[in-house]
Scaffold this active site. Sequence first.
Site, mmCIF file in Angstrom:
data_model
loop_
_atom_site.group_PDB
_atom_site.id
_atom_site.type_symbol
_atom_site.label_atom_id
_atom_site.label_comp_id
_atom_site.label_asym_id
_atom_site.label_seq_id
_atom_site.Cartn_x
_atom_site.Cartn_y
_atom_site.Cartn_z
ATOM 1 N N GLY A 8 38.889 38.824 42.118
ATOM 2 C CA GLY A 8 38.628 39.146 43.517
ATOM 3 C C GLY A 8 37.549 40.182 43.691
ATOM 4 N N SER A 19 37.413 36.300 36.369
ATOM 5 C CA SER A 19 36.407 36.900 37.244
ATOM 6 C C SER A 19 36.473 38.422 37.118
ATOM 7 C CB SER A 19 36.624 36.420 38.684
ATOM 8 O OG SER A 19 35.525 36.740 39.492
#
Length: 514
Positions: free
Chosen positions: A51, A140
């Site tokens: 995120g 990520s």
Amino acid sequence: MLDAGPDCANQANNTSAEKNLINGSEDCLYLNVFAPENAKDLPVMFWIHGGANNGGTSNHPMLDGSQLASQFDVVVVSINYRLSAFGWLSHPALRANAELPEDHSSNFGTLDQIAGLKWVQRNIAKFGGDANRVTIFGESAGGWNVMALMASPLAADLFHGAIVQSGGLDIEPIAKAENFIEDGGHEHSSREFINQLLITENRAANREDAKKLQNSMTAKDLGNYLRSKTTAEIYKAFRSETGGKVFGNLDLIGDGIVLPQAVASKELFADPTNFNAVPVILGTNRDEMKLFLGFSPDQVDRFMGIPIAIKNSARYAAFSSYASDQWKIKAVDQLATVMRKGQGDSVFAYRFDADDLRDFGFLSLQELMGAAHAFEIPFVFGNFVTLMSNIIHPESARAARNALSQSMMSYWASFAHYGEPAKGYHGKQVEWATWSNNVEQNRIMIFDTSLDRGIRMSPMKSKMQDLKQNFINETRFNDRKEHCQLYKLLFTNADFVQSEYDNLGGSGCSGFDS
């Protein structure tokens, strides 16, 4: 099952300054634990969500660890950690009168993850986990955070394996994170943030006035001022000029405490004495950038925010391939090459290629998204429970999808159990060989379904200089200005070569510099 704790405070996407929508709470440092019945001495898999370190949560149904735990005999722990300005705001005033060494840090979100790992060491035996077999994994920003934990001296001996999904790591100089722009800071540095905070509260009319006021305040005054702000007040100021949340650099901060002083990843991970060298899996998705390009008004036509057509397929493919391939080079090829030299055959690599997505006739999701960023996550957890999964995966592809998921879960579990993916947990998968620096040998696992080329090893390896040469000769962009802009966006720091930029396309790019 107990209810999960709240998400960590974050600003909703595209929220206006007037609405200032906020998700979650500052009271958010909780863990989720998934364990099989009668678990005892099982390896632990510690998940760190993505995120951009500005949003995200481990409480999403897709991240439910039950399938992974029950089918493959592991204990899964997932955590939430402070985000955005609460997780990585670096300012001298926050270090004033600090009593503990950690209080001098700038990486509060990383400290939360370290605290979570320490909790595992103290408590996981009560849930049937083995504190001496902990694998950290994340995607990520979660992958970046996994790499940061490998680099952090404070995380030594807290984990024993690492899986990095679409990660990488850049460590930012503390001056860049703190200073005014004219003094070498970036546009969302802590001093620029305080400027915006003062303007938002009408204590200053403009940036110049805010800077003067900030410079007149003592460290104690600034520290008290920052700590007095509510969540809403922080996020009302910490936003882009056009409204909506700030997606700042993913770079973590070289504070010399949690993370070493800023150094290139290739140098840091070349010497195992510089970091927590454990068996590691490094991987990316073939079409990483399509997740972002697929919602770009410059690249696609949209109706009510939903993509309905790609403006120029060749151009779209070019943008995606160069940015996605560069991600792989930096996060996998370069790191695996230096880590293999330093820590031997405990380095493994993969690329996720599965793209059996629905074709709507007017729009092919295979072309729009393909094997995009984050699309491997439900395969790793065995959870295709969201509405989106049912929309993008046609019925005809679901058996092959589920089989690939079982294989990936098996490899991840084998790594947690034995320190290598090998032939999977049950020994029935294609053998996953270690990364090799020998040109002729297989070195990377390709994850694809049986509807395409299937799971297989490949000798694939890319180099930055080859990518750049192909980019220099590229003809699919709209014009030379676009070509130049993308060169500057892709090739930064040591990869930026002024002479290449000056001669790109024969006429050079200097005319497009602001």
